[in-house]
Write an enzyme that holds these catalytic residues in place. Structure first.
Site, PDB file in Angstrom:
ATOM      1  N   GLU A 120      52.689  58.896  31.581  1.00 22.35           N
ATOM      2  CA  GLU A 120      52.857  58.263  30.279  1.00 22.35           C
ATOM      3  C   GLU A 120      53.069  59.321  29.192  1.00 22.35           C
ATOM      4  OE1 GLU A 120      53.628  55.617  29.031  1.00 22.35           O
ATOM      5  OE2 GLU A 120      52.861  55.578  26.981  1.00 22.35           O
TER       6      GLU A 120
ATOM      7  N   LYS B 248      56.359  59.489  26.816  1.00 16.20           N
ATOM      8  CA  LYS B 248      56.294  59.400  25.356  1.00 16.20           C
ATOM      9  C   LYS B 248      57.051  60.562  24.738  1.00 16.20           C
ATOM     10  CE  LYS B 248      55.236  56.373  24.756  1.00 16.20           C
ATOM     11  NZ  LYS B 248      54.833  55.034  25.171  1.00 16.20           N
TER      12      LYS B 248
ATOM     13  N   CYS C 148      68.480  42.441  20.777  1.00 18.62           N
ATOM     14  CA  CYS C 148      69.103  42.325  19.468  1.00 18.62           C
ATOM     15  C   CYS C 148      68.198  41.463  18.603  1.00 18.62           C
ATOM     16  CB  CYS C 148      70.472  41.680  19.583  1.00 18.62           C
ATOM     17  SG  CYS C 148      71.528  42.501  20.779  1.00 18.62           S
TER      18      CYS C 148
ATOM     19  N   ASN D  64      71.917  36.957  21.257  1.00 14.99           N
ATOM     20  CA  ASN D  64      71.083  37.923  21.961  1.00 14.99           C
ATOM     21  C   ASN D  64      71.056  37.478  23.421  1.00 14.99           C
ATOM     22  OD1 ASN D  64      69.155  39.755  22.739  1.00 14.99           O
ATOM     23  ND2 ASN D  64      67.455  38.790  21.636  1.00 14.99           N
ATOM     24  N   GLY D  65      71.383  38.382  24.345  1.00 14.67           N
ATOM     25  CA  GLY D  65      71.392  38.008  25.761  1.00 14.67           C
ATOM     26  C   GLY D  65      72.698  38.436  26.404  1.00 14.67           C
TER      27      GLY D  65
ATOM     28  N   GLU E 117      60.897  60.202  25.259  1.00 13.94           N
ATOM     29  CA  GLU E 117      61.412  59.020  24.579  1.00 13.94           C
ATOM     30  C   GLU E 117      61.646  59.260  23.088  1.00 13.94           C
ATOM     31  OE1 GLU E 117      59.970  54.357  24.642  1.00 13.94           O
ATOM     32  OE2 GLU E 117      58.487  55.909  24.881  1.00 13.94           O
TER      33      GLU E 117
ATOM     34  N   LYS F  85      63.383  48.052  21.412  1.00 17.41           N
ATOM     35  CA  LYS F  85      62.001  47.697  21.712  1.00 17.41           C
ATOM     36  C   LYS F  85      61.884  46.744  22.895  1.00 17.41           C
ATOM     37  CE  LYS F  85      57.560  47.710  20.832  1.00 17.41           C
ATOM     38  NZ  LYS F  85      56.832  48.896  21.345  1.00 17.41           N
TER      39      LYS F  85
ATOM     40  N   TRP G 106      71.961  45.904  19.851  1.00 20.93           N
ATOM     41  CA  TRP G 106      71.823  46.996  20.825  1.00 20.93           C
ATOM     42  C   TRP G 106      72.918  46.753  21.854  1.00 20.93           C
ATOM     43  CZ3 TRP G 106      70.950  47.814  26.039  1.00 20.93           C
ATOM     44  CH2 TRP G 106      70.477  49.083  26.394  1.00 20.93           C
TER      45      TRP G 106
ATOM     46  N   HIS H 122      54.107  72.349  45.929  1.00 22.05           N
ATOM     47  CA  HIS H 122      55.049  71.896  46.959  1.00 22.05           C
ATOM     48  C   HIS H 122      56.481  71.856  46.432  1.00 22.05           C
ATOM     49  CE1 HIS H 122      51.808  71.064  49.718  1.00 22.05           C
ATOM     50  NE2 HIS H 122      51.185  70.378  48.776  1.00 22.05           N
TER      51      HIS H 122
ATOM     52  N   ARG I 106      64.408  46.033  17.236  1.00 23.24           N
ATOM     53  CA  ARG I 106      64.878  45.407  18.476  1.00 23.24           C
ATOM     54  C   ARG I 106      66.239  45.947  18.915  1.00 23.24           C
ATOM     55  NH1 ARG I 106      62.223  40.460  19.529  1.00 23.24           N
ATOM     56  NH2 ARG I 106      63.978  39.910  20.839  1.00 23.24           N
TER      57      ARG I 106
HETATM   58  C1  AGP Z   1      57.444  52.378  25.950  1.00 18.80           C
HETATM   59  O1  AGP Z   1      57.193  53.447  25.107  1.00 18.80           O
HETATM   60  C2  AGP Z   1      58.863  52.114  26.177  1.00 18.80           C
HETATM   61  N1  AGP Z   1      59.562  51.865  24.972  1.00 18.80           N
HETATM   62  C3  AGP Z   1      59.221  51.192  27.318  1.00 18.80           C
HETATM   63  O2  AGP Z   1      59.032  51.922  28.492  1.00 18.80           O
HETATM   64  C4  AGP Z   1      58.472  49.840  27.433  1.00 18.80           C
HETATM   65  O3  AGP Z   1      57.130  50.066  27.745  1.00 18.80           O
HETATM   66  C5  AGP Z   1      59.153  48.990  28.516  1.00 18.80           C
HETATM   67  O4  AGP Z   1      60.480  48.761  28.156  1.00 18.80           O
HETATM   68  C6  AGP Z   1      58.434  47.693  28.775  1.00 18.80           C
HETATM   69  O5  AGP Z   1      58.364  46.903  27.639  1.00 18.80           O
HETATM   70  P1  AGP Z   1      57.424  45.632  27.591  1.00 18.80           P
HETATM   71  O6  AGP Z   1      56.016  46.134  27.662  1.00 18.80           O
HETATM   72  O7  AGP Z   1      57.735  44.971  26.292  1.00 18.80           O
HETATM   73  O8  AGP Z   1      57.753  44.793  28.774  1.00 18.80           O
END
Ligand code: AGP
Length: 608
Positions: free
Chosen positions: A483, A487, A2, A100-101, A490, A603, A74, A506, A27
């Site tokens: 990756e 991407k 948050c 936040n937390g 996501e 984020k 969030w 396989h 965030r």
């Molecule tokens: C990346 O595109 C993602 N949003 C997510 O997997 C991110 O890499 C992960 O949450 C780790 O975040 P950090 O690098 O801030 O620890």
């Protein structure tokens, strides 16, 4: 996850709060709210389910006050709704809290407070804090004392900002596991969970430590510990540029951050390459050559894309230094009672430096006596501070939820570490020079890939409406595939699955059809023939193939091809990944997705 903002000073708090929240929205973005201590007494609160823009539209013109707090959420406890949005208040509406937390003993506290007469209006753990602080804010008690006493009863993580209708000359903030930074202005003070909300107003900041609180007034601040000992904190200067926090003419932060990569890679490399000894200098490792020679294994820990970048890092370390290396999700590692070995070097990877699972993994290693380095972008973040040493990425702030430039800089940092390690072990000077030269060439090679953005947009439009996509790569190419798939799903919400190319027959080959195209990583390396055979197997099952390659495969093996400049084989994965970022971006745009704020995500994942 948050975002928190706070203001106290001679101006009206609301414009800063709303602008700060807009900057922090990456965030968390399912609800937002603000509270101000009105000039006529009392606290005014507005909070809505939705984005900061929805909140701004709901805030009346007369919503004014010189002291205020705000929050973008969030959801963790309770669905996104107006009632669950922060700030939360006690029943007398004297106290307002943003948080936040996670308060782990919220249920127990809620039951106790309810028995004492509190009536809860939300499903959140945060509301417990409002009632608890109010219960301690009895006649003659200073707000900071009430907050301190309340936090003494709380188990969990928090960054909080607290407003008191009866003491509007101050805001009290506290940090335990979730960042809080104070901003020092001219006869005004700010606080936020992240400097991005502050840089337009001040560069002088103070990062609170875990277990620290601060009383913030218009003319200054006082920091102290949970047991009331005063602490003395010197401000530091934020050196990231203000325009790092704007889209700078790009349609989205994500596209801007993808295009920033030549520069961010240069910054990660800056001052770290040693051509004379064909090695890399990494000042922050806090490990000398003798200690490094004693390391027998490397274990890399990160989440999501940080974990995949760690897979590329493990590959680089094994290839260049010939030290066994392995990347594991920090979120799994921390729960499996890991064996910590004295001759293993643990490396935590995190862009934000806040990811709770990664932080907890670091703490688990350290608790058992292990040594942990951090590969982190955010200077002074919790993970950076918890580690024994490490490498800062200097990639600049990454705002878009999907990681791109930080991912690339993480791989660069691992290449530097692998080179450094390798040259301490058996990597020859000639091979060291080969890697140094290849690293220096990367920014221009990335520019070459970025120049294909329009062509990749065309391909993305063609593939975006597929029912799903398969991503395949062999050995060095497999983390690229992982990756790339991450991407795409996501930000475009297209289902994507990554497989080692060698594993296709396989099982997953059964999925191949014209409706499920394959993105194939086909570097011109010692495994080229094997990869081409796999393409043949896909085409024989009527699968469509988009190859990302150094040389275009024959037309019968690939429907489309994106060409990538060749680096040294060890560094090729880094360049092969760049077109996949653009592919995901353009697919998301074609599908009209909210590119920078994909649904359900945030984020920084500061919860378990
Ligand atoms: C990346 O595109 C993602 N949003 C997510 O997997 C991110 O890499 C992960 O949450 C780790 O975040 P950090 O690098 O801030 O620890």
């Amino acid at each position: 996850m948050c975002g928190i903002v706070a203001y106290i000073g001679p101006k009206d708090a609301t414009p800063f709060l709303l602008e700060g929240l807009a900057r922090l929205e990456y965030r968390g973005y399912d609800s937002a709210g603000v509270a101000v201590a009105g000039r006529t007494g009392g606290i005014k609160v507005r909070k809505v389910k939705g984005r900061v823009a929805d909140l701004a539209a709901a805030v009346p013109v007369r919503f004014k006050g010189g002291t205020g707090i705000g929050h973008t959420r969030w959801a963790t406890h309770g669905v996104p709704s107006d009632a669950n949005a922060h700030p939360h208040q006690d029943n007398a509406e004297r106290i307002a809290v943003v948080h936040n937390g996670i308060i782990e003993n919220a249920d127990e506290l809620r039951a106790r407070l309810t028995a004492e007469g509190a009536v809860f209006r939300s499903e959140t753990d945060t509301e417990v804090l409002a009632h608890l602080i109010a219960a301690h804010a009895t006649e003659g008690v200073e707000l900071e004392e009430a907050v301190r006493a309340a936090l003494g009863k709380v188990v969990g993580t928090y960054g909080i900002a607290v407003l008191d209708a009866e003491q509007p000359d101050r805001i009290v903030v506290a940090r335990n596991g979730s960042p809080i930074v104070l901003g020092i202005g001219e006869k005004e003070m700010f606080a936020a969970s992240d400097v991005s909300a502050l840089v337009r107003y001040t560069r002088q900041v103070v990062h609170l430590e875990d277990g620290e609180l601060a009383t913030v007034r218009a003319d200054g601040f006082r920091t102290f510990t949970e047991d009331a000992r005063t602490t003395h904190r010197q401000p530091s200067t934020v050196d990231w540029e203000i325009d790092s926090y704007d889209t700078g003419g790009y349609e989205h932060f994500l596209l801007k951050e993808i295009h920033e990569q030549p520069g961010s890679v240069e910054r990660t490399l800056s001052g770290r390459l040693d051509e004379r000894f064909a090695t890399a200098h990494l000042g922050g490792l806090n490990l000398d050559a003798r200690e490094l020679r004693e390391i027998r294994r490397v274990k890399i820990l990160g989440c999501g894309s940080a974990y995949y970048a760690g897979e590329m890092g493990a590959q680089l370390i094994e290839e260049l230094a010939r030290i066994p290396a392995h990347s594991e999700p920090a979120s799994e590692f921390r729960y499996r009672n890991p064996v910590i070995e004295a001759d293993t070097l643990y490396i935590a990877v995190s862009q934000s430096g806040e990811t709770y699972d990664t932080l907890a993994a670091v703490q688990e290693v350290k608790r058992k006596g292990g040594r942990v380095l951090g590969v982190v972008n955010t200077v002074g973040s919790a993970i950076a501070r918890e580690c024994d040493g490490g490498i800062y990425l200097h990639a600049g702030p990454e705002i878009s939820v999907a990681s791109t430039k930080a991912f690339t800089s993480t791989v660069i940092a691992f290449a530097l570490l692998a080179l450094h390690f390798g040259r301490i072990h058996d990597l020859s000077p000639a091979d060291g020079r080969r890697i140094v030269a290849a690293l220096k060439a990367l920014p221009d090679q990335i520019r070459e890939v970025l120049a294909q953005s329009d062509a990749i947009a065309g391909l993305a439009a063609e593939y975006a409406d597929s029912e799903g996509m398969m991503f395949i790569g062999r050995v060095r190419g497999y983390p690229v595939a992982r990756e790339g798939a991450q991407k795409l799903k996501e930000i475009s919400y297209v289902h994507a699955e990554a497989y080692p190319a060698s594993e296709l027959k396989h099982g997953p080959l059964a999925l191949i059809s014209p409706e499920l195209p394959t993105v194939a990583l086909v570097p011109d390396d010692e495994l080229l023939d094997k990869n081409l055979t796999t393409l043949g197997e896909i085409k024989a099952r009527s699968g469509r193939v988009l190859a990302v390659a150094h040389r275009a495969p024959e037309a019968k093996l690939a429907d489309h091809c994106i060409l990538v400049p060749k680096s040294e084989p060890e560094l090729d994965p880094l360049l092969l990944n760049i077109p996949l970022q653009l592919l995901a971006y353009h697919a998301a745009v074609a599908l009209k997705r909210d590119v920078d704020k994909p649904r359900n995500l945030a984020k920084s994942v500061t919860v378990e």
